[in-house]
Design a protein around this motif. Structure first.
Motif, short mmCIF file in Angstrom:
data_model
loop_
_atom_site.label_atom_id
_atom_site.label_comp_id
_atom_site.label_asym_id
_atom_site.label_seq_id
_atom_site.Cartn_x
_atom_site.Cartn_y
_atom_site.Cartn_z
N ALA A 1 -61.50 115.69 37.16
CA ALA A 1 -61.08 115.14 35.97
C ALA A 1 -61.53 113.49 35.99
N CYS A 2 -61.37 112.88 37.25
CA CYS A 2 -61.84 111.68 37.31
C CYS A 2 -63.19 111.72 37.12
N LEU A 3 -64.23 112.32 37.69
CA LEU A 3 -65.71 112.11 37.47
C LEU A 3 -65.96 112.40 35.96
N ARG A 4 -65.47 113.20 35.35
CA ARG A 4 -65.80 113.42 34.00
C ARG A 4 -65.32 112.27 33.18
N ASP A 5 -64.11 111.77 33.21
CA ASP A 5 -63.64 110.32 32.92
C ASP A 5 -64.61 109.17 33.08
N LEU A 6 -65.40 109.35 34.28
CA LEU A 6 -66.23 108.07 34.57
C LEU A 6 -67.55 108.43 33.99
N GLY A 7 -67.76 109.56 33.07
CA GLY A 7 -68.97 109.81 32.57
C GLY A 7 -70.23 110.20 33.21
N CYS A 8 -69.63 110.96 34.34
CA CYS A 8 -70.57 112.16 35.39
C CYS A 8 -70.65 113.35 34.66
N VAL B 1 -67.80 111.57 46.82
CA VAL B 1 -67.06 112.37 45.60
C VAL B 1 -65.87 112.93 46.03
N ARG B 2 -65.56 113.22 47.47
CA ARG B 2 -64.46 114.07 47.86
C ARG B 2 -63.38 112.76 47.90
N GLY B 3 -62.26 112.99 47.06
CA GLY B 3 -61.06 112.11 47.01
C GLY B 3 -61.43 110.74 46.27
N VAL B 4 -62.42 110.99 45.15
CA VAL B 4 -62.66 109.70 44.42
C VAL B 4 -61.72 109.35 43.59
N ALA B 5 -60.73 110.37 43.15
CA ALA B 5 -59.53 110.15 42.08
C ALA B 5 -58.49 109.22 42.77
N ARG B 6 -58.49 109.35 44.15
CA ARG B 6 -57.23 108.38 44.74
C ARG B 6 -57.95 107.29 45.44
N ASP B 7 -59.08 107.25 45.75
CA ASP B 7 -59.64 106.24 46.59
C ASP B 7 -60.49 105.01 45.63
N ALA B 8 -59.82 103.95 45.74
CA ALA B 8 -60.92 102.93 44.82
C ALA B 8 -62.14 102.62 45.31
N SER B 9 -62.26 102.68 46.55
CA SER B 9 -63.69 102.18 47.11
C SER B 9 -64.59 103.41 46.78
N ARG B 10 -64.04 104.67 46.75
CA ARG B 10 -65.08 105.83 46.61
C ARG B 10 -65.33 105.63 45.05
#
Length: 410
Positions: A369-376, A330-339
């Motif tokens: 914001a990234c997680l919300r966009d991904l549907g979490c 979760v930490r850094g998911v917005a900037r890390d493609a692998s995560r």
């Protein structure tokens, strides 16, 4: 306790020394910071005084003993403090080294890319009270404890030295607070607060895990009753180990505690680390117990998902209702493609299995914001609140709407 920095780069060690001192870590209970340029020398210092070092920073690329070897020997020596890995290597190498350390039962706070940035250092030190990496059953290799340690913990369980902190769980779409996770603490006389990463393995080793879990659960139900009386209905999650699933009457014991506290079983969540899930080689009684817990309405959550490499048949057979995506993804998911790819896969699996996904360790608005966009849909972390005493929960929930509206608008 002291901090040890092991790195052959003199500039890095001195810069880290300055940064750590500037953060005032002595106020957090650390008596000093030691620097070391070789893995062999750093290992010798820790093994000569294993209780004297509470936090170790280790570079991966060093002459002689490299960082991965250092980690292996640190684990073999029974080190129980916290560990941070550093390197200028590519992020996937750092991630792999972190998994190697966690697999050896070390309490890894995370990784730092070099050169170390002050904000990254501050962020990672927020996890000093995070739970340790995956741990095995009580019969696995255990840290070095003594009968005196066991007696002290047993006395703490019976005398009320154990209490809970709580961290809120938030709906990422609406911003509503839906529940809290109970995080046990031990107020030890003459020492201060002891974290679960230290006393839970002791409880497993000493055969005290059942009374420990009973106290943590009872405290959580007691606190929830007070919140309910004040008009705040919250779900409550409590962590378990496999040792808690050792007797067939466990569902009935949990139900009796909840009934005594007048707490609805449907609002109780029992969390079990992915590393602790039953395997085919383990007694079917554990699946029996889990199934009967669900029949009573109690929800089951797989914690630290992604760190234990569950096979799909386990996920199919275990009647869980929630999947908690580990903070390491979760930490850094917005900037890390692998995560991001791993989180997307976990969310897709949760949807297919019709279970709730929860992102753990949320720290930044960007990741939110990234997680919300991904549907979490659900999340918890210091972005919303640090773990807090029960007495502060009501005040926090009152103040939360103002902060919530700002987050949702960001």
């Amino acid at each position: 306790m002291k901090i040890l920095v092991v790195d052959d780069d003199d500039f890095t060690t001195r810069l880290l020394h300055i940064q750590l001192r500037a953060m005032g870590l002595k106020k957090s209970g650390y008596s000093g910071i030691e620097l070391c340029s070789r893995g062999e020398d750093g290992l010798a210092r820790v093994l000569a005084d294993p209780a004297g070092f509470g936090l170790v920073f280790c570079d991966l690329r060093m002459p002689g003993m490299d960082g991965v070897e250092f980690v292996r020997h640190l684990a073999e020596g029974g080190f129980t403090g916290a560990l941070v890995l550093m390197s200028g290597a590519e992020p996937r190498v750092l991630q792999a080294a972190e998994q190697v350390a966690r697999a050896q039962r070390l309490n890894v706070l995370g990784t730092l890319s070099k050169p170390v940035q002050p904000q990254a250092l501050q962020d990672i030190l927020r996890h000093a009270d995070a739970p340790a990496g995956p741990a095995g059953d009580a019969d696995a290799a255990a840290p070095r404890f003594s009968a005196r340690d066991a007696s002290a913990l047993e006395a703490a369980i019976t005398s009320g030295e154990l209490f809970n902190f709580y961290q809120p769980k938030v709906d990422l779409v609406s911003g509503e607070v839906v529940g809290v996770e109970a995080l046990a603490r031990w107020q030890q006389r003459g020492r201060g607060i002891v974290m679960p990463a230290e006393f839970v393995p002791l409880a497993e080793w000493a055969g005290l895990i059942r009374p420990l879990a009973r106290v943590v659960l009872s405290n959580a139900l007691h606190d929830a009753r007070h919140w309910s009386a004040a008009g705040r209905e919250l779900d409550v999650a409590v962590n378990l180990t496999m040792a808690n699933l050792a007797t067939l009457d466990m569902p009935e014991r949990v139900a009796r505690l909840a009934t005594a506290a007048d707490f609805p079983l449907e609002r109780l969540v029992l969390e079990l680390s992915e590393a602790h899930l039953p395997t085919q080689a383990q007694p079917q009684a554990r699946l029996d117990i889990m199934t009967r817990l669900r029949l009573k309405g109690i929800r089951l959550s797989i914690d630290e998902f992604g760190t234990g490499f569950s096979n799909l048949s386990q996920l199919r057979d275990i009647p869980f209702s929630e999947l908690k995506i580990d903070r390491g993804f979760v930490r850094g998911v917005a900037r890390d493609a692998s995560r991001r790819a791993i989180v997307q896969a976990a969310l897709a699996l949760a949807r297919e299995l019709d279970v709730q996904a929860v992102a753990v360790g949320l720290e930044s608005v960007e990741d939110f914001a990234c997680l919300r966009d991904l549907g979490c849909r659900m999340g918890q972390g210091v972005l919303f609140a640090e773990p807090m005493p029960a007495a502060e929960i009501m005040r926090w929930t009152t103040d939360w709407p103002a902060r919530r509206d700002g987050l949702l608008a960001a």
